[in-house]
Design a protein around this motif. Sequence first.
Motif, PDB file in Angstrom:
ATOM      1  N   THR A   1      -5.907   9.938  -3.770  1.00  0.00           N
ATOM      2  CA  THR A   1      -5.061   9.932  -2.578  1.00  0.00           C
ATOM      3  C   THR A   1      -4.573   8.523  -2.261  1.00  0.00           C
ATOM      4  N   SER A   2      -5.306   7.523  -2.726  1.00  0.00           N
ATOM      5  CA  SER A   2      -5.062   6.101  -2.418  1.00  0.00           C
ATOM      6  C   SER A   2      -4.902   5.861  -0.918  1.00  0.00           C
ATOM      7  N   LEU A   3      -5.728   6.570  -0.133  1.00  0.00           N
ATOM      8  CA  LEU A   3      -5.738   6.366   1.310  1.00  0.00           C
ATOM      9  C   LEU A   3      -6.740   5.262   1.642  1.00  0.00           C
ATOM     10  N   THR A   4      -6.627   4.703   2.837  1.00  0.00           N
ATOM     11  CA  THR A   4      -7.651   3.768   3.285  1.00  0.00           C
ATOM     12  C   THR A   4      -8.862   4.596   3.702  1.00  0.00           C
ATOM     13  N   ALA A   5      -9.992   3.927   3.859  1.00  0.00           N
ATOM     14  CA  ALA A   5     -11.226   4.649   4.196  1.00  0.00           C
ATOM     15  C   ALA A   5     -11.053   5.410   5.509  1.00  0.00           C
TER      16      ALA A   5
ATOM     17  N   MET B   1       0.858  -1.193   0.000  1.00  0.00           N
ATOM     18  CA  MET B   1       0.000   0.000   0.000  1.00  0.00           C
ATOM     19  C   MET B   1       0.891   1.240   0.000  1.00  0.00           C
ATOM     20  N   SER B   2       0.676   2.080  -0.937  1.00  0.00           N
ATOM     21  CA  SER B   2       1.549   3.249  -0.977  1.00  0.00           C
ATOM     22  C   SER B   2       0.733   4.528  -0.994  1.00  0.00           C
ATOM     23  N   ASN B   3       0.640   5.146   0.153  1.00  0.00           N
ATOM     24  CA  ASN B   3       0.082   6.497   0.213  1.00  0.00           C
ATOM     25  C   ASN B   3       0.953   7.297   1.167  1.00  0.00           C
TER      26      ASN B   3
END
Lengths: 172, 65
Positions: free
Chosen positions: B37-41, B1-3
């Motif tokens: 943003t490719s963030l988690t919720a 995971m890359s943010n």
Amino acid sequence: MTENEVSTIENDAENDVAVSRIYEVGYHIAPSVKEEDIEKVVGGVRSRIEKEGGSFIAEGAPSMTRFSYAIEGREAGKRVEYDRGYFGWIKFEGSVAAAKALESALKQSKDVIRFILFRTVREDTRAKYKAPTLREVKRTDTIKSTPRRTEEQAAPVSEEELDKALQDITAE
Amino acid sequence: MSNILTQNDIQHVDYKDIDLLKQFINPHGRIMSRKRTSLTAKQQRAVEAAVKRARFMALLPYIQK
């Protein structure tokens, strides 16, 4: 089980005043306040928290900050627009009553033009993050333009040699 | 995971960290979508709340012309 749940909820409601929570308050002090009086305003906020039995966890000293948009305020009955202010914050632990008291005190304060009060966590929430700067070019990285071709020394060429060379080329 | 949050090992998002929050808003001042943003919720919600607090405190703009 449901009975238990209900009872805990009721207990929470009863002990609302006693439960201590972590809050953070951020505030803007009007730029018209003199630098030496800022500490007084902050002292007022602090004493209000202490009065209600709150304890401090962390604090950020007020520093002049430019606003992203104009904030309206009132000064001596006149409407004024602020484009900057002294921004400071305090993280504290206190009861719900303490937070409510602080909120109403800040609302009435003339020097505080805007504030925010919300629940947070005890840990330090500031991120150690440095925004990447656009294309960092180091001075040492500059390309040294060294002329690769050293100028060929034009040796004196005789007419005969030239003719011969030309013939060689055209012969092919 | 890359943010940005995972990469920099950031657990909490603070409304005062303007440099960090600026990574999640577009040039108009709008909050970027999760796609971008490719963030988690959970992270996206935290960023959202922080940006909105920063806007209220005039640390970030609501709109940028």
